[in-house]
Design a protein around this motif. Structure first.
Motif, PDB file in Angstrom:
ATOM      1  N   VAL A  62      -9.697  22.911  -3.651  1.00  0.00           N
ATOM      2  CA  VAL A  62      -9.426  23.914  -2.623  1.00  0.00           C
ATOM      3  C   VAL A  62      -8.780  25.087  -3.342  1.00  0.00           C
ATOM      4  CG1 VAL A  62      -8.222  24.443  -0.479  1.00  0.00           C
ATOM      5  CG2 VAL A  62      -9.103  22.143  -0.881  1.00  0.00           C
ATOM      6  N   VAL A  88      -4.950  27.331  -2.749  1.00  0.00           N
ATOM      7  CA  VAL A  88      -4.030  26.590  -1.890  1.00  0.00           C
ATOM      8  C   VAL A  88      -3.813  25.171  -2.395  1.00  0.00           C
ATOM      9  CG1 VAL A  88      -3.642  25.778   0.466  1.00  0.00           C
ATOM     10  CG2 VAL A  88      -4.737  27.991   0.069  1.00  0.00           C
ATOM     11  N   SER A 110     -11.485  33.229   2.858  1.00  0.00           N
ATOM     12  CA  SER A 110     -12.458  32.173   3.143  1.00  0.00           C
ATOM     13  C   SER A 110     -11.773  30.825   3.294  1.00  0.00           C
ATOM     14  CB  SER A 110     -13.505  32.108   2.028  1.00  0.00           C
ATOM     15  OG  SER A 110     -14.174  33.340   1.895  1.00  0.00           O
ATOM     16  N   VAL A 111     -10.832  30.532   2.392  1.00  0.00           N
ATOM     17  CA  VAL A 111     -10.100  29.268   2.482  1.00  0.00           C
ATOM     18  C   VAL A 111      -9.289  29.207   3.770  1.00  0.00           C
ATOM     19  CG1 VAL A 111      -8.286  27.886   1.407  1.00  0.00           C
ATOM     20  CG2 VAL A 111     -10.038  28.939  -0.008  1.00  0.00           C
ATOM     21  N   ALA A 112      -8.627  30.320   4.124  1.00  0.00           N
ATOM     22  CA  ALA A 112      -7.821  30.339   5.350  1.00  0.00           C
ATOM     23  C   ALA A 112      -8.689  30.133   6.592  1.00  0.00           C
ATOM     24  CB  ALA A 112      -7.052  31.657   5.445  1.00  0.00           C
ATOM     25  N   SER A 171     -10.046  26.467   6.657  1.00  0.00           N
ATOM     26  CA  SER A 171      -9.029  25.494   7.053  1.00  0.00           C
ATOM     27  C   SER A 171      -8.686  25.628   8.534  1.00  0.00           C
ATOM     28  CB  SER A 171      -7.771  25.695   6.205  1.00  0.00           C
ATOM     29  OG  SER A 171      -7.250  27.007   6.391  1.00  0.00           O
ATOM     30  N   ILE A 218      -9.099  20.435   6.335  1.00  0.00           N
ATOM     31  CA  ILE A 218      -9.205  20.292   4.886  1.00  0.00           C
ATOM     32  C   ILE A 218     -10.652  20.382   4.434  1.00  0.00           C
ATOM     33  CG2 ILE A 218      -9.294  17.782   5.067  1.00  0.00           C
ATOM     34  CD1 ILE A 218      -7.671  19.874   2.253  1.00  0.00           C
ATOM     35  N   ALA A 265     -11.535  24.039   4.276  1.00  0.00           N
ATOM     36  CA  ALA A 265     -10.958  24.672   3.095  1.00  0.00           C
ATOM     37  C   ALA A 265     -11.704  24.278   1.831  1.00  0.00           C
ATOM     38  CB  ALA A 265      -9.483  24.284   2.974  1.00  0.00           C
ATOM     39  N   ALA A 302     -15.381  26.103   2.103  1.00  0.00           N
ATOM     40  CA  ALA A 302     -15.468  27.505   2.522  1.00  0.00           C
ATOM     41  C   ALA A 302     -15.973  28.399   1.403  1.00  0.00           C
ATOM     42  CB  ALA A 302     -14.093  27.981   3.011  1.00  0.00           C
TER      43      ALA A 302
END
Length: 434
Positions: free
Chosen positions: A262, A265, A324-326, A329, A334, A337, A340
């Motif tokens: 991930v 993060v 993208s991760v935010a 998620s 998970i 995330a 993504a």
């Protein structure tokens, strides 16, 4: 008398400004797109037990494809045998890492628990003798209330255990599906893809095939780069923990390696776990040093690895990666995330290609002359057959045009000969009359 002039009534659309009409057109189209995406996400959420293993299988396929190709070309193994060896090697590596981590956890969890108990006793003593001056009765009252809360939550704990058992069952089923799909993607992936492309309209098959080829290249670059970044994070934090003498250094390194998939993060969360273990095991001093090590590794990842390696691999700005991760998620937890960034990277490559911006011009096209062997064999054969049919049609049209031109030329020549004959006979008649 002239008729009276006809007055034309302005259409109702002219009363609406063009900007408002354009905004309305964009609005209902965006609403339809949003509704379609919502339905798609809902279907994925309902079928996540199948969708997630297939997505993992795609990542593993891209990762293991070079190994399968090397075994097939260099060692002359059949493709099925090469795919089987690659999958077995993957299972062996993952099993070895989990075995080493589990052994280290079993050996060190007892000492870590004793140290945690001593740390809790130290905190209680500080609360009783420190600035807060809490009495023993107050502390015992808090402990009793915690025990009552724990006993009152027994049903919740039982339901949590059942949910955990169900989750473990889903994980095992997902692992089996992922390995099964990985093997067949490595074995018959091209045939499967040719069947999928064959479902599309004939005019769009080539564009979809070329866009997918470039998406696979991007996905492979992301996977290899992310493994390198995760390995650097794991080695840095694991070696730092081992030098400090923090227990469970190897499991912590493996945890950091898995969490680093991930981007940005994952390594922060797993690194904080290493800091917490150092605090419980060796006190605040070791925890501060461990925190400095984690921050140093994060700086290396954030300022060197992510901008240069990951940015070059997927052509995404770090801000786009973080957003993208935010968003992933927030939508899917998970799993969102985790997937993504590769999804956004592949979509970026595909959309750019479909709009005329090719990030990989060296891949060429699936033309049966220039890229034979580098593209998709089944699609190449189909494209070659279409090209042959078009060539035959063009040759037939050319023959027909040549035949028509020949007939016209023959008719013209006949007319010329006939005209010459007529002129000759006319001259002979005039001579006879003289």
């Amino acid at each position: 008398m002239n008729p009276p002039p006809v007055t034309k009534t302005a259409p109702a659309d002219h009363a609406v400004p063009p900007a408002v009409r354009a905004a309305a057109s964009w609005s209902w189209r965006l609403l339809l797109i949003g509704a379609a995406l919502a339905v798609l996400l809902w279907l994925i959420a309902q079928l996540k037990v199948v969708v997630v293993p297939v997505a993992v299988a795609l990542l593993l396929t891209v990762l293991l494809a070079p190994l399968v190709g090397w075994l097939h070309r260099r060692l002359r193994l059949r493709r099925g045998a090469a795919a089987g060896i690659a999958v077995v090697a993957l299972v062996a590596v993952v099993g070895t890492l989990l075995g080493l981590a589990g052994r280290s956890v079993v050996r060190g969890i007892g000492d870590l628990w004793d140290q945690a108990s001593e740390g809790i006793d130290t905190i209680l003593d500080w609360l009783a003798t420190g600035p807060l001056q809490l009495s023993t009765a107050d502390l015992e009252g808090w402990v009793d209330r915690l025990q009552e809360s724990a006993s009152g939550a027994s049903s919740s704990v039982l339901s949590g255990v059942l949910t955990g058992a169900t989750t473990v069952g889903h994980l095992l089923a997902g692992a089996v599906i992922a390995l099964f799909c990985t093997f067949f993607f490595l074995l018959d992936g091209r045939t499967i893809w040719a069947w999928v492309v064959g479902l599309l309209p004939r005019g769009s098959r080539e564009h979809v095939h070329q866009a997918a080829r470039r998406g696979v290249v991007t996905l492979g670059a992301y996977t290899r780069t992310q493994i390198l970044v995760a390995a650097v994070d794991a080695v840095g934090i694991g070696v730092g923990a081992a030098i400090l003498g923090v227990p469970l250094a190897l499991p912590l390194a493996i945890l950091v390696f898995l969490g680093s998939f991930v981007p940005i993060v994952g390594a922060v969360v797993t690194g904080s776990i290493a800091v917490l273990v150092a605090l419980v095991a060796q006190g605040p001093g070791a925890a501060i040093v461990m925190l400095a090590i984690v921050l140093g590794v994060q700086q290396l990842e954030g300022h060197v690895l992510q901008p240069f390696l990951m940015g070059h691999a997927v052509s995404l700005h770090p801000v786009a990666v973080l957003l993208s991760v935010a968003a992933g998620s927030f939508v899917a937890g998970i799993l969102g995330a985790l997937f993504a960034v590769p999804i956004v990277a592949v979509l970026n490559t595909v959309v750019l290609y479909l709009h005329g911006h090719d990030k990989f011009p060296q891949l060429g096209t699936s033309d049966h002359v220039t890229v034979r062997g580098r593209g998709h064999p089944v699609l190449d054969r189909a494209i070659a057959q279409v090209a042959e049919l078009e060539s035959e049609r063009a040759a037939t049209k050319a023959d027909e045009s040549d035949l028509g031109a020949g007939q016209a030329t023959g008719e013209d020549e006949g007319a010329t000969v006939q005209g010459a004959g007529d002129r000759t006979s006319g001259a002979r008649d005039r001579d006879e009359q003289r």
